[in-house]
Every structure is written in C-alpha cells, then in structure tokens.
Design a protein around this motif. Structure first.
Motif, PDB file in Angstrom:
ATOM      1  N   MET A 108     -42.260   7.792  35.424  1.00 50.85           N
ATOM      2  CA  MET A 108     -41.062   8.113  34.808  1.00 50.85           C
ATOM      3  C   MET A 108     -41.358   9.566  34.620  1.00 50.85           C
ATOM      4  SD  MET A 108     -39.014   7.871  37.769  1.00 50.85           S
ATOM      5  CE  MET A 108     -38.123   8.958  37.701  1.00 50.85           C
ATOM      6  N   LYS A 109     -41.458   9.114  33.347  1.00 52.02           N
ATOM      7  CA  LYS A 109     -42.469  10.302  32.350  1.00 52.02           C
ATOM      8  C   LYS A 109     -42.872  11.063  33.353  1.00 52.02           C
ATOM      9  CE  LYS A 109     -41.510   7.844  28.760  1.00 52.02           C
ATOM     10  NZ  LYS A 109     -40.790   6.555  29.176  1.00 52.02           N
TER      11      LYS A 109
ATOM     12  N   VAL B 246     -42.950  12.584  36.557  1.00 56.03           N
ATOM     13  CA  VAL B 246     -42.077  13.316  37.667  1.00 56.03           C
ATOM     14  C   VAL B 246     -41.777  14.595  36.646  1.00 56.03           C
ATOM     15  CG1 VAL B 246     -40.304  13.384  39.285  1.00 56.03           C
ATOM     16  CG2 VAL B 246     -41.769  11.193  38.843  1.00 56.03           C
ATOM     17  N   ASN B 247     -41.786  15.682  36.890  1.00 47.34           N
ATOM     18  CA  ASN B 247     -41.933  17.095  36.540  1.00 47.34           C
ATOM     19  C   ASN B 247     -40.869  17.574  37.349  1.00 47.34           C
ATOM     20  OD1 ASN B 247     -43.944  17.865  38.126  1.00 47.34           O
ATOM     21  ND2 ASN B 247     -45.411  18.245  35.865  1.00 47.34           N
TER      22      ASN B 247
ATOM     23  N   TYR C 168     -35.540  16.542  41.219  1.00 48.13           N
ATOM     24  CA  TYR C 168     -35.310  14.695  41.810  1.00 48.13           C
ATOM     25  C   TYR C 168     -33.493  14.297  42.012  1.00 48.13           C
ATOM     26  CZ  TYR C 168     -36.178   9.815  42.160  1.00 48.13           C
ATOM     27  OH  TYR C 168     -36.235   8.648  42.819  1.00 48.13           O
TER      28      TYR C 168
ATOM     29  N   ASN D   2     -34.556   5.114  35.331  1.00 42.91           N
ATOM     30  CA  ASN D   2     -35.485   6.433  35.401  1.00 42.91           C
ATOM     31  C   ASN D   2     -34.698   7.841  35.024  1.00 42.91           C
ATOM     32  OD1 ASN D   2     -37.061   3.765  37.149  1.00 42.91           O
ATOM     33  ND2 ASN D   2     -36.097   5.186  38.916  1.00 42.91           N
TER      34      ASN D   2
ATOM     35  N   MET E 180     -36.818  10.241  32.750  1.00 39.33           N
ATOM     36  CA  MET E 180     -37.800  11.431  33.067  1.00 39.33           C
ATOM     37  C   MET E 180     -37.288  13.255  32.000  1.00 39.33           C
ATOM     38  SD  MET E 180     -36.711  12.967  36.598  1.00 39.33           S
ATOM     39  CE  MET E 180     -37.393  14.991  37.536  1.00 39.33           C
TER      40      MET E 180
ATOM     41  N   LYS F 147     -32.125  16.997  37.428  1.00 40.13           N
ATOM     42  CA  LYS F 147     -32.284  15.540  37.552  1.00 40.13           C
ATOM     43  C   LYS F 147     -30.614  15.426  38.278  1.00 40.13           C
ATOM     44  CE  LYS F 147     -32.668  14.142  32.996  1.00 40.13           C
ATOM     45  NZ  LYS F 147     -33.315  13.215  32.799  1.00 40.13           N
TER      46      LYS F 147
END
Length: 318
Positions: free
Chosen positions: A209-210, A212-213, A216, A249, A253, A259
């Motif tokens: 998850m880190k 995911v930029n 979301y 999650n 993130m 998000k």
C-alpha cells in the motif's frame, strides 16, 4: 511448536480463503453464464439523489467489441465504448477492469455496458485468475497501442485512465498500479472487497500500500463473507475484506493523495459490484471527467456519502 502451529494456520488460511472467494461468486463459475440482466440497475435502491443517479444508465449509446489475445490466460480483450466515438475526434477516458476469482469480463458485460454509457471506454479481459496484475497490465498495453485500423486508435485519453477491481481483482488492481512499467498511466483506483493483505500474499497476489500514490476509493461489505469479526486475521481466515484490512490499507497509504474507505451496509461479498455501482461511477466521473456534480458525493463535510444509510465506516482525507 508455536512455529509449526503458525505454519499450519497460514496454510489453512490459504485453503479456506481460496475456497470462500470462489464459492461466494458461485453464480458465475460457468464460463458462459451472465451475472446480470441488461437492465439490472433498475432494481438498485437508494434514498439519496446522486447515488441513485450514477447507479443508473448514462446518456451514451454503447458498442461492444472483442479482440482475440495470444495470451492463453487473457483469451479475449473486451471493450465497451460510446458509439459516438466511431465518428468523433475526441479522446475518451478509460476504465480498466480486473476480474474477481473465476470471473471473466464476459460474465459482467451488462455492468460494463452501463459504465460505458457514462462516456468511458471500459476495457476487460477473460482472465479468471487476475490477482498478480500481469494480465491487466498486458491489456492496458494493448489499449495504449492499438493500430491505425482499430476503431479505438487515437481515441484513448492517456491522461485519464482509471482501474477497478473486485475481490482477487482488487489485489490485482493494486498490483497493476504499483508493480509494472505501465503503472504510471493510472490516474485513480477503486476496489470492491479487495482481498486483505495476508490472504493476498499467501495466494501470490501480495501488494504494498505504501506504493499507491493515486486517489483510491476502497470499499467492502459488512456481511460475514467479507468480515467474520475476528481479532487476528493473520492466522485464521477473516473474511475476504474485513474492516481491519481497510483501516490498515488506508493508514499505510500516503496522505498526499485523496484516499477514502467505506463499507456497504448489509452487503455480502457477492453483492459488491452492483451495490457499489453508483459511487464507483461517481468516483471515476470525478477523477477522469472532472465532473463537479459527482464530486459532491465525496468532497467536504457535506459529502453525500456521509449521510447515506447504504454506507458506513467512512473515512476520507478530503
């Protein structure tokens, strides 16, 4: 002894997890079956204006086309698009679909036709085990590089590409936006009951998850098939997408992008596609078409989702 018990527990997690994912979508395990009738969206119930609107049909007439793939896993690439595209000089935003376990895009054609009616090019394939993200990455490459004789040539808006995935496909979508050379093309992601991190890792679909930029929207159901209410979901199957996994999650993130997490009240795992239709569509309209009305579902203290009885356990940073 404790180490051995842990190994046994993880093994059981993999076996039970795979079994549950498959059995919860038992209505579509036959290759040629269709999950939804053409006008399935007419049965959707909501007491709020925008969710009801976006769960319905858009204004575009839709055409479907199929391309045979040389990849035996993919089999076919299927595309739904506005018929207007055939005689237009415009470029259209794209939504790539990642399939749930033992599901092909063919099975959900009515759902993707509905989504395309909102002005998207919707792209799927017939890979029924999509969790690694490899087949969807190859499918995206196909769409990005269609030849000059293809109706889609020069019609793809490469700056506005989103991805959606359900169950195993949620893990596949997370891998698709983080692990491949073409991951950079994705602008936003939506998942419905993405299989939780321990389950995904043990099944070979592990995601980080880190990495995911992009914006979301992560969702799951409150039913037992998604959340068994267990405290420890690392050694025992906790449902496909427990609340604790959404929280984990979300927290893992980056805070630099929009998000959001939320659960569909009363939804079981197999309900997630049609129960999330409205707000999934709104999310994509907002991020890929700059739709100001759709943004009212999510943005600010008066966002529609916050007072919608269909949704609960909501957290967002915008």
């Amino acid at each position: 002894m404790k180490k051995m018990l842990k190994i046994i527990g993880i093994a059981l997690l993999v076996i039970i997890g795979g079994f549950i994912i498959i059995t919860t979508i038992k209505n579509i395990i036959v290759n040629n079956s269709l999950w939804f009738k053409d006008n399935y969206y007419e049965d959707f119930k909501s007491d709020v204006e925008l969710e009801k609107k976006y769960a319905g049909l858009g204004s575009y007439e839709v055409q479907e086309v199929k391309y045979k793939s040389e990849n035996k896993k993919i089999k076919n690439i299927r595309v739904w698009y506005s018929k207007e595209l055939e005689n237009s000089n415009k470029k259209y935003p794209v939504i790539v679909v990642v399939n749930a376990s033992n599901v092909a895009s063919f099975n959900l054609g009515a759902a993707y036709k509905r989504l395309a009616s909102w002005g998207f090019i919707v792209v799927g394939n017939d890979d029924r085990q999509s969790g690694t993200g490899e087949s969807v990455s190859e499918t995206l490459d196909f769409i990005l590089n269609v030849d000059k004789d293809n109706v889609l040539h020069d019609k793809v808006d490469k700056d506005n590409i989103g991805i959606i995935g359900y169950s195993q496909g949620g893990a596949g979508a997370l891998r698709a936006v983080t692990e491949f050379e073409n991951s950079k093309y994705y602008k936003t992601i939506f998942t419905g009951s993405a299989s939780y991190s321990t389950l995904s890792k043990n099944m070979g679909w592990g995601y980080d998850m880190k990495k995911v930029n992009i914006p979301y929207f992560m969702t799951a159901g409150t039913g037992e098939s998604d959340d068994r209410g267990l405290e420890d979901i690392t050694n025992e199957f906790g449902g496909v997408a427990p609340l604790s996994s959404l929280i984990e999650n979300y927290n893992n993130m980056t805070n630099d992008v929009f998000k959001m997490r939320a659960r569909v009240t009363g939804a079981e795992h197999q309900d997630m596609l049609n129960r999330t239709d409205g707000y999934m569509t709104a999310w994509m309209l907002y991020h890929l078409q700059n739709d100001e009305e759709a943004s009212k579902v999510f943005i600010g203290d008066n966002a529609e989702i916050l007072t919608n009885a269909n949704w609960q356990d909501i957290e967002k940073n915008n």
